[in-house]
Design a protein around this motif. Structure first.
Motif, PDB file in Angstrom:
ATOM      1  N   ALA A 310       0.824  -1.214   0.000  1.00  0.00           N
ATOM      2  CA  ALA A 310       0.000   0.000   0.000  1.00  0.00           C
ATOM      3  C   ALA A 310       0.850   1.251   0.000  1.00  0.00           C
ATOM      4  O   ALA A 310       0.320   2.372  -0.041  1.00  0.00           O
ATOM      5  N   ASP A 311       2.158   1.102   0.022  1.00  0.00           N
ATOM      6  CA  ASP A 311       3.094   2.207   0.161  1.00  0.00           C
ATOM      7  C   ASP A 311       3.242   2.964  -1.161  1.00  0.00           C
ATOM      8  O   ASP A 311       3.370   2.358  -2.227  1.00  0.00           O
ATOM      9  N   VAL A 312       3.250   4.302  -1.085  1.00  0.00           N
ATOM     10  CA  VAL A 312       3.502   5.110  -2.272  1.00  0.00           C
ATOM     11  C   VAL A 312       4.947   4.996  -2.712  1.00  0.00           C
ATOM     12  O   VAL A 312       5.284   5.192  -3.890  1.00  0.00           O
ATOM     13  N   ASN A 313       5.829   4.651  -1.779  1.00  0.00           N
ATOM     14  CA  ASN A 313       7.261   4.585  -2.084  1.00  0.00           C
ATOM     15  C   ASN A 313       7.602   3.333  -2.900  1.00  0.00           C
ATOM     16  O   ASN A 313       6.788   2.410  -3.032  1.00  0.00           O
ATOM     17  N   ALA A 314       8.817   3.301  -3.411  1.00  0.00           N
ATOM     18  CA  ALA A 314       9.271   2.194  -4.260  1.00  0.00           C
ATOM     19  C   ALA A 314       9.703   1.023  -3.395  1.00  0.00           C
ATOM     20  O   ALA A 314      10.879   0.650  -3.336  1.00  0.00           O
ATOM     21  N   THR A 315       8.734   0.408  -2.704  1.00  0.00           N
ATOM     22  CA  THR A 315       9.012  -0.692  -1.799  1.00  0.00           C
ATOM     23  C   THR A 315       8.443  -2.020  -2.290  1.00  0.00           C
ATOM     24  O   THR A 315       8.473  -3.006  -1.560  1.00  0.00           O
TER      25      THR A 315
END
Length: 522
Positions: A310-315
């Protein structure tokens, strides 16, 4: 593929912090300075072995020039391989790590990390005491008493604006993003371009790539552990080359780490990450292996069907590249333009078909970025091809299709335009994919392979055997297609494809299938 979506973060993590008081001469200083440090220790434990990660934090007011870390285990933990970001050795239960040539200087307030793999049985207790340059950890800064043993004087490492590059580097210090890679030396990987449906070298001879994926550079940085999962020194590259027939390495990149977004630790982001990746690519290329750089984890918040996080970051893997993919590929292309030995794979595994209402809309999303089912701004493949070519880069570009690059059914109909004519297709196939039979290969892949170069960028199976990839490789060989095994990491091949059990190149049962097959190709 990206099995290590949480990687070390989900390992049996142990953390120990110990403070060391030491004295040393600052860079260029005439007298010793007062300082203190802490050592953070954590592991990723899989039962019979583990990765040890150590981080030295300089809490003092002056730079540390040259460091030697020592600590001891209480069990039978035994060093495996050479380690990375330092020279690792073990005598009995005592472990020593000496800085590499590129990371000997630790600025005041800065830190340096290193890692290595160990084997063990029984218990795996963490060490409780550390020393740096012979000074025991106490945690309180003190006024130094200069002595020859406490004063370290080594040549400063490259500018702090440069990243700690991998020890595999056999080229000069990495240049910052935006510089042009120097032409490959004799014996390096060949410059490539597209001729019809083939990759060819400057002499016009066909080049078929066979090799491996080297995972880690897509997740280690964003999870705060470093640049690499496992060693990348000269011995590590030699181990890859020890598999006869391997001539390519696919290198996954992280968008946030390359661009340098605030969610990534500064020591692993931006210029530091770019320099480390450039040095790794240069080392691979100089060793005669074709580097294939690709965007693996990217930015954009997506919580719909098949969401990886659900993370906006590149994870994790996202269904399509987002807005940051444009500055990312502009920078990557600018970094490697002029060196056509480097191949670009624009996006690891698109899956807009999981988000859009129809396959037709998914292909429009793929090519044009018209994606009503994806809530963030999407950069389509045409936009990214244009971005790369706007830098002047003529490198070969590979494009994976839908369904995590397992569907090329409408690839030709939606092929982006490219003024250089240097586009190829990428296909990923595992035994659990929809298109995993020879009949599907014949019906959907053969028409693509008849018109453009087709690379099977990831092949694998999740049973630690190789019966499936044996069939895939036989089909690809008959058509002279390139293929790469996933992945050259020492993970458990029973839970996902892993080619090796040791970074010296010892194959798993799955990896033996690829190794033995390539050895028969001559």
């Amino acid at each position: 593929m990206s099995l290590r979506t949480t990687a070390l973060a989900t390992g049996a993590a142990l953390a120990v912090a110990a403070a060391a008081t030491l004295s040393f001469s600052g860079a260029g200083a005439a007298s010793a300075a007062t300082t203190a440090c802490t050592v953070d220790y954590s592991v990723n434990d899989w039962g019979s072995g583990f990765t040890a990660n150590v981080k030295i934090n300089n809490l003092g007011t002056s730079a540390l020039n040259g460091w030697t870390l020592t600590y001891s285990y209480t069990g039978n933990q035994t060093l495996s391989g050479t380690g990375w970001n330092g020279t690792w050795s073990q005598s009995g239960k005592n472990v020593t790590v000496v800085n590499a040539a590129y990371n000997g200087t630790v600025a005041a307030g800065g830190s340096v990390s290193a890692g290595a793999n160990f084997a063990y049985s029984g218990s795996n207790a963490a060490p409780t005491a550390f020393a740096v340059n012979g000074a025991a950890c106490t945690g309180a800064p003190v006024s130094p008493t200069p002595s020859p043993s406490a004063s370290v004087s080594t040549s400063p490492s490259p500018s702090a604006s440069s990243s700690p590059p991998p020890s595999a580097s056999t080229s000069p210090s990495p240049s910052p993003s935006g510089s042009t890679t120097t032409p490959p030396p004799s014996g390096a990987a060949p410059a490539l371009h597209v001729a019809g449906n083939s990759l060819v070298n400057d002499a016009g001879s066909q080049v078929v790539l066979h090799g491996i994926n080297r995972s880690g550079t897509e997740f280690m940085c964003v999870q705060g552990y470093g640049f690499f999962d496992g060693p990348t020194d000269a011995a590590a590259i030699a181990a890859i080359k020890s598999w006869k027939g391997v001539n390519a390495v696919r290198i996954p990149l992280n968008e946030d780490c390359w661009v340098g977004t605030s969610n990534v630790k500064p020591e692993y982001a931006g210029a530091n990450y770019r320099a480390a990746m450039k040095t790794w690519v240069d080392a691979v290329r100089t060793a005669g292996l074709t580097p294939i750089v690709e965007m693996h984890w990217s930015r954009g918040q997506y919580t719909g069907n098949s969401s990886g996080c659900a993370d906006v970051n590149a994870t994790c893997q996202k269904p399509m590249p987002g807005a940051n993919a444009v500055p990312f590929w502009s920078s990557v292309a600018d970094t490697f333009k002029g060196d056509n030995a480097v191949v670009f794979d624009l996006f690891n595994e698109p899956y807009p078909d999981r988000a859009e209402s129809s396959i037709a809309q998914a292909w429009l999303c793929w090519r044009d970025g018209s994606c009503p089912g994806i809530p963030y701004q999407v950069s389509g493949m045409q936009k990214l091809v244009d971005t790369v070519r706007a830098t002047g880069a003529k490198n070969v570009i590979l494009l994976g299709g839908l369904a995590y690059s397992n569907d090329l059914g409408q690839w030709l109909a939606h092929k982006p335009t490219d003024p250089t004519g240097n586009l190829g297709a990428a296909f990923h196939v595992y035994n659990f994919n929809t298109c995993s039979s020879v009949s599907c290969f014949d019906s959907t892949l053969s028409p693509v392979a008849a018109q453009v170069p087709l690379m099977l960028g990831e092949i694998g199976e999740n049973d630690c055997a190789h019966g499936f990839i044996d069939q895939v490789m036989a089909w690809a060989d008959a058509k002279k297609l390139s293929y790469l095994g996933w992945t050259w990491n020492t993970w458990n091949c029973g839970s996902g494809p892993s080619l090796i059990s040791s970074y010296d190149g010892t194959p798993t049962s799955f990896g033996a299938g690829l190794k033995d097959h390539l050895a028969t190709l001559g």
